[in-house]
Structures are given as C-alpha cells and as structure tokens.
Write a protein that holds these residues in place. Structure first.
Motif, short mmCIF file in Angstrom:
data_model
loop_
_atom_site.label_atom_id
_atom_site.label_comp_id
_atom_site.label_asym_id
_atom_site.label_seq_id
_atom_site.Cartn_x
_atom_site.Cartn_y
_atom_site.Cartn_z
N UNK A 17 0.81 -1.23 0.00
CA UNK A 17 0.00 0.00 0.00
C UNK A 17 0.84 1.27 0.00
N UNK A 18 2.15 1.13 0.23
CA UNK A 18 3.04 2.30 0.30
C UNK A 18 3.26 2.85 -1.10
N UNK A 19 3.12 4.15 -1.26
CA UNK A 19 3.26 4.80 -2.57
C UNK A 19 4.69 5.22 -2.88
N UNK A 20 5.51 5.42 -1.86
CA UNK A 20 6.89 5.87 -2.06
C UNK A 20 7.80 4.69 -2.38
N UNK A 21 9.05 4.98 -2.71
CA UNK A 21 10.01 3.93 -3.05
C UNK A 21 10.83 3.45 -1.86
N UNK A 22 10.61 4.04 -0.70
CA UNK A 22 11.32 3.66 0.51
C UNK A 22 10.35 3.69 1.68
N UNK A 23 10.45 2.71 2.55
CA UNK A 23 9.60 2.67 3.75
C UNK A 23 10.45 2.22 4.93
N UNK A 24 10.37 2.95 6.02
CA UNK A 24 11.07 2.58 7.25
C UNK A 24 10.03 2.07 8.23
N UNK A 25 10.22 0.85 8.68
CA UNK A 25 9.31 0.26 9.65
C UNK A 25 10.06 -0.03 10.94
N UNK A 26 9.58 0.54 12.03
CA UNK A 26 10.15 0.25 13.33
C UNK A 26 9.68 -1.13 13.79
N UNK A 27 10.47 -1.77 14.60
CA UNK A 27 10.12 -3.10 15.09
C UNK A 27 8.76 -3.06 15.79
N UNK A 41 2.71 -14.13 19.18
CA UNK A 41 3.99 -14.34 18.49
C UNK A 41 4.45 -13.11 17.72
N UNK A 42 5.16 -12.19 18.37
CA UNK A 42 5.74 -11.06 17.62
C UNK A 42 7.00 -11.52 16.89
N UNK A 43 7.79 -10.58 16.41
CA UNK A 43 9.05 -10.92 15.76
C UNK A 43 9.91 -11.76 16.71
N UNK A 44 10.60 -12.76 16.19
CA UNK A 44 11.43 -13.61 17.05
C UNK A 44 12.70 -12.88 17.48
N UNK A 45 13.35 -13.34 18.55
CA UNK A 45 14.60 -12.71 19.01
C UNK A 45 15.66 -12.62 17.90
N UNK A 46 15.70 -13.61 17.01
CA UNK A 46 16.70 -13.58 15.94
C UNK A 46 16.52 -12.39 15.00
N UNK A 47 15.31 -11.86 14.88
CA UNK A 47 15.06 -10.69 14.04
C UNK A 47 15.71 -9.44 14.62
N UNK A 84 14.85 -0.40 13.60
CA UNK A 84 14.03 -0.23 12.40
C UNK A 84 14.68 -0.91 11.21
N UNK A 85 13.84 -1.24 10.23
CA UNK A 85 14.29 -1.84 8.98
C UNK A 85 13.83 -0.95 7.84
N UNK A 86 14.74 -0.69 6.92
CA UNK A 86 14.42 0.11 5.74
C UNK A 86 14.12 -0.85 4.59
N UNK A 87 12.97 -0.66 3.97
CA UNK A 87 12.56 -1.42 2.80
C UNK A 87 12.59 -0.49 1.60
N UNK A 88 13.07 -0.98 0.47
CA UNK A 88 13.10 -0.21 -0.76
C UNK A 88 12.44 -1.03 -1.87
N UNK A 89 11.87 -0.32 -2.82
CA UNK A 89 11.26 -1.03 -3.96
C UNK A 89 12.35 -1.76 -4.73
N UNK A 90 12.07 -2.99 -5.05
CA UNK A 90 13.01 -3.80 -5.81
C UNK A 90 12.82 -3.53 -7.29
N UNK A 91 13.91 -3.54 -8.03
CA UNK A 91 13.79 -3.43 -9.48
C UNK A 91 13.36 -4.78 -10.03
N UNK A 92 12.92 -4.84 -11.25
CA UNK A 92 12.49 -6.10 -11.86
C UNK A 92 13.64 -7.11 -11.82
N UNK A 93 14.87 -6.66 -12.08
CA UNK A 93 16.03 -7.54 -12.07
C UNK A 93 16.28 -8.09 -10.67
N UNK A 94 16.18 -7.25 -9.66
CA UNK A 94 16.39 -7.69 -8.28
C UNK A 94 15.35 -8.73 -7.89
#
Length: 100
Positions: A17-27, A41-47, A84-94
C-alpha cells in the motif's frame, strides 16, 4: 486484499500500500501488524540480533517472501538492527534474482 499465509505476510500487505520507493518500519510497528494476526507471536529474538534474518532470499528466509512477493527488499545498509528496517522497492532484475 492479499491472502495471508504467514504471520509475516502482513508486512508485505502493508508495503503493498506504500506509494513511495522507501519505507522505514520500526520493530514496534511490525510487531503491531503481526500481533493482529498472531497475538502471542511477535518478531522472534533472531530478528533483533541477526541481519541474516532480514535477508532477501526466500529460499532460506521464508519470511522474506512477504516483502519480496510485493516488490520490496530490505536495505540493511540503512537499517538499524533492533530498532528499524528500511525497505526499498526492488527493481524487476532484483526481484527476478530473489526468486531464482
């Protein structure tokens, strides 16, 4: 609406649903998304401890399917593990390389 098969699919649903090319999501944000489907069950300790948990490889990291399947990838060079984790839009090749 995307059909959720894994508790992590809600991350992909959010990113779709995000319109931008970058999204930062806090844990805390990701845990809130996950806990709507799986309250105990939230994110596991390994995350919180291992960058590899956030790898963009769906073969060895099934949770990555949630973001790869909607055209996003993690950018650990701009993320802060445990905060936090930064997500970016992947190119078709990626995307193609992520699924091979």
């Amino acid at each position: 609406m995307i059909e959720l098969a894994s508790k992590y699919d809600c991350i992909g649903e959010y990113l779709a649903k995000v319109k931008k090319d970058k999204a930062t999501l806090f844990y805390s944000e990701m845990n809130n998304l996950i806990q709507r489907l799986s309250p105990e069950k939230p994110l596991p300790p390994s995350a919180y401890k291992f960058e590899n948990w956030w790898g963009n490889d769906q073969k060895s990291h099934t949770q990555s399917r949630s973001w790869l399947s909607v055209g996003w990838k993690t950018d650990m060079s701009r993320s802060e593990l445990g905060k936090f984790i930064v997500f970016v839009r992947a190119t078709a090749n990626t995307r193609r390389n992520s699924y091979e």
